[in-house]
Scaffold this motif. Structure first.
Motif, PDB file in Angstrom:
ATOM      1  N   UNK A  35       3.274  -3.950   3.636  1.00  0.00           N
ATOM      2  CA  UNK A  35       3.808  -3.301   2.436  1.00  0.00           C
ATOM      3  C   UNK A  35       4.874  -4.135   1.727  1.00  0.00           C
ATOM      4  N   UNK A  36       5.615  -4.950   2.478  1.00  0.00           N
ATOM      5  CA  UNK A  36       6.716  -5.720   1.894  1.00  0.00           C
ATOM      6  C   UNK A  36       6.348  -7.190   1.708  1.00  0.00           C
ATOM      7  N   UNK A  57       0.873  -7.609  -0.622  1.00  0.00           N
ATOM      8  CA  UNK A  57       1.911  -6.595  -0.426  1.00  0.00           C
ATOM      9  C   UNK A  57       1.956  -5.636  -1.604  1.00  0.00           C
ATOM     10  N   UNK A  58       2.605  -4.518  -1.381  1.00  0.00           N
ATOM     11  CA  UNK A  58       2.829  -3.547  -2.464  1.00  0.00           C
ATOM     12  C   UNK A  58       3.884  -4.112  -3.396  1.00  0.00           C
ATOM     13  N   UNK A  59       3.616  -4.007  -4.639  1.00  0.00           N
ATOM     14  CA  UNK A  59       4.677  -4.464  -5.528  1.00  0.00           C
ATOM     15  C   UNK A  59       4.163  -5.105  -6.782  1.00  0.00           C
ATOM     16  N   UNK A  81      -0.281 -11.635  -3.846  1.00  0.00           N
ATOM     17  CA  UNK A  81      -1.222 -10.654  -4.374  1.00  0.00           C
ATOM     18  C   UNK A  81      -0.577  -9.289  -4.237  1.00  0.00           C
ATOM     19  N   UNK A  82      -0.365  -8.638  -5.363  1.00  0.00           N
ATOM     20  CA  UNK A  82       0.244  -7.307  -5.366  1.00  0.00           C
ATOM     21  C   UNK A  82      -0.844  -6.245  -5.350  1.00  0.00           C
ATOM     22  N   UNK A  83      -0.666  -5.249  -4.500  1.00  0.00           N
ATOM     23  CA  UNK A  83      -1.608  -4.131  -4.430  1.00  0.00           C
ATOM     24  C   UNK A  83      -0.839  -2.838  -4.671  1.00  0.00           C
ATOM     25  N   UNK A  84      -1.519  -1.824  -5.202  1.00  0.00           N
ATOM     26  CA  UNK A  84      -0.822  -0.564  -5.473  1.00  0.00           C
ATOM     27  C   UNK A  84      -0.458   0.197  -4.198  1.00  0.00           C
ATOM     28  N   UNK A  85       0.531   1.046  -4.308  1.00  0.00           N
ATOM     29  CA  UNK A  85       0.928   1.909  -3.197  1.00  0.00           C
ATOM     30  C   UNK A  85      -0.264   2.730  -2.740  1.00  0.00           C
ATOM     31  N   UNK A  86      -0.364   2.949  -1.447  1.00  0.00           N
ATOM     32  CA  UNK A  86      -1.439   3.757  -0.892  1.00  0.00           C
ATOM     33  C   UNK A  86      -2.744   3.008  -0.712  1.00  0.00           C
ATOM     34  N   UNK A  91      -9.429  -1.323   0.008  1.00  0.00           N
ATOM     35  CA  UNK A  91      -8.807  -2.039  -1.112  1.00  0.00           C
ATOM     36  C   UNK A  91      -8.479  -3.482  -0.726  1.00  0.00           C
ATOM     37  N   UNK A  92      -8.070  -3.681   0.518  1.00  0.00           N
ATOM     38  CA  UNK A  92      -7.683  -5.007   0.995  1.00  0.00           C
ATOM     39  C   UNK A  92      -8.892  -5.892   1.270  1.00  0.00           C
TER      40      UNK A  92
END
Length: 97
Positions: A35-36, A57-59, A81-86, A91-92
């Motif tokens: 996530x970070x 990571x999320x962000x 690579x930024x991915x949305x929360x949840x 998705x990955x």
């Protein structure tokens, strides 16, 4: 850094491998997915062209608010690579295929 990596173990291991086995290991990749953003690891390796650092990571609007996709490293050796929360494994998965 201001993240959760106290000693920079991944970066230290990468540099150690490169220096200990220079005839056998010429490049190392570090893949960080959680996530970070691994801002400390990125900071340690972004000026070493022998090390590729990839972070999924999320962000980036999530602590530590780093890891934007335009951060590429001195040798174009950083991929964020930024991915949305949840985000889920589904998705990955396409990011790694």
């Amino acid at each position: 850094g201001m993240g959760f990596c106290i000693f920079g173990n991944a970066a230290a291991a990468a540099v150690h491998a490169l220096e200990r086995f220079p005839d056998d290991i010429r490049r190392v990749a570090i893949l960080d997915f959680d996530v970070h953003h691994g801002n400390g690891t990125q900071e340690l390796v972004e000026t070493d062209g022998r090390i590729c650092y990839a972070s999924v990571h999320q962000g980036p609007e999530f602590y530590p608010n780093t890891g934007r996709e335009n951060e590429r490293g001195l040798y174009n050796n950083v991929l964020n690579v930024n991915v949305p929360a949840g985000s889920s494994f589904k998705d990955y998965e396409p990011l790694f295929i």
